[in-house]
Scaffold this motif. Structure first.
Motif, PDB file in Angstrom:
ATOM      1  N   GLY A  24      31.709   9.792  -6.967  1.00 55.61           N
ATOM      2  CA  GLY A  24      32.602  10.663  -6.205  1.00 55.61           C
ATOM      3  C   GLY A  24      33.237  11.803  -6.991  1.00 55.61           C
ATOM      4  O   GLY A  24      33.073  12.969  -6.633  1.00 55.61           O
ATOM      5  N   PRO A  25      33.989  11.475  -8.067  1.00 53.39           N
ATOM      6  CA  PRO A  25      34.658  12.546  -8.821  1.00 53.39           C
ATOM      7  C   PRO A  25      33.683  13.596  -9.373  1.00 53.39           C
ATOM      8  O   PRO A  25      34.001  14.786  -9.420  1.00 53.39           O
ATOM      9  N   LYS A  47      32.505  15.909  -6.601  1.00 50.99           N
ATOM     10  CA  LYS A  47      33.550  16.894  -6.335  1.00 50.99           C
ATOM     11  C   LYS A  47      33.518  17.998  -7.393  1.00 50.99           C
ATOM     12  O   LYS A  47      33.553  19.184  -7.078  1.00 50.99           O
ATOM     13  N   SER A  98      30.581  20.256  -6.827  1.00 48.74           N
ATOM     14  CA  SER A  98      30.694  21.176  -5.694  1.00 48.74           C
ATOM     15  C   SER A  98      31.644  22.323  -6.040  1.00 48.74           C
ATOM     16  O   SER A  98      31.440  23.463  -5.626  1.00 48.74           O
ATOM     17  N   ASP A  99      32.674  22.030  -6.857  1.00 46.09           N
ATOM     18  CA  ASP A  99      33.554  23.104  -7.347  1.00 46.09           C
ATOM     19  C   ASP A  99      32.750  24.084  -8.202  1.00 46.09           C
ATOM     20  O   ASP A  99      32.938  25.293  -8.130  1.00 46.09           O
TER      21      ASP A  99
END
Ligand SMILES: [Zn+2]
Length: 78
Positions: free
Chosen positions: A42-43, A46, A49-50
């Motif tokens: 998950g992290p 994220k 995607s940033d």
């Protein structure tokens, strides 16, 4: 050798990478990011995607890359 963490390189964890050049360490962090992406972490998803958002602007990406390179160069040798 110099040390930077995944987080310092735009990632999401405290894994350390050791390399002599910025290109090398960027490659290591990229490979680690891919691995974490495949694991569905998950992290890291994220963080990636940033990063993709940033890559939409070549100038912003270049700036980010250069700032990380300077950071790498300012770190003392291990
Ligand atoms: Zn990581």
């Amino acid at each position: 050798m110099k040390t930077m963490t995944c987080k310092q390189l735009g990632g999401a964890c405290d894994k350390e990478f050791h390399a002599n050049t910025f290109e090398e360490i960027a490659e290591m962090s990229k490979n680690h990011g891919k691995e974490m992406f495949q694991n569905g972490d998950g992290p890291h998803l994220k963080a990636m995607s940033d990063m993709q958002e940033l890559m939409k602007s070549p100038e912003a990406m270049q700036e980010w890359f250069e700032s990380k390179r300077k950071e790498f160069e300012s770190i003392p040798e291990d």
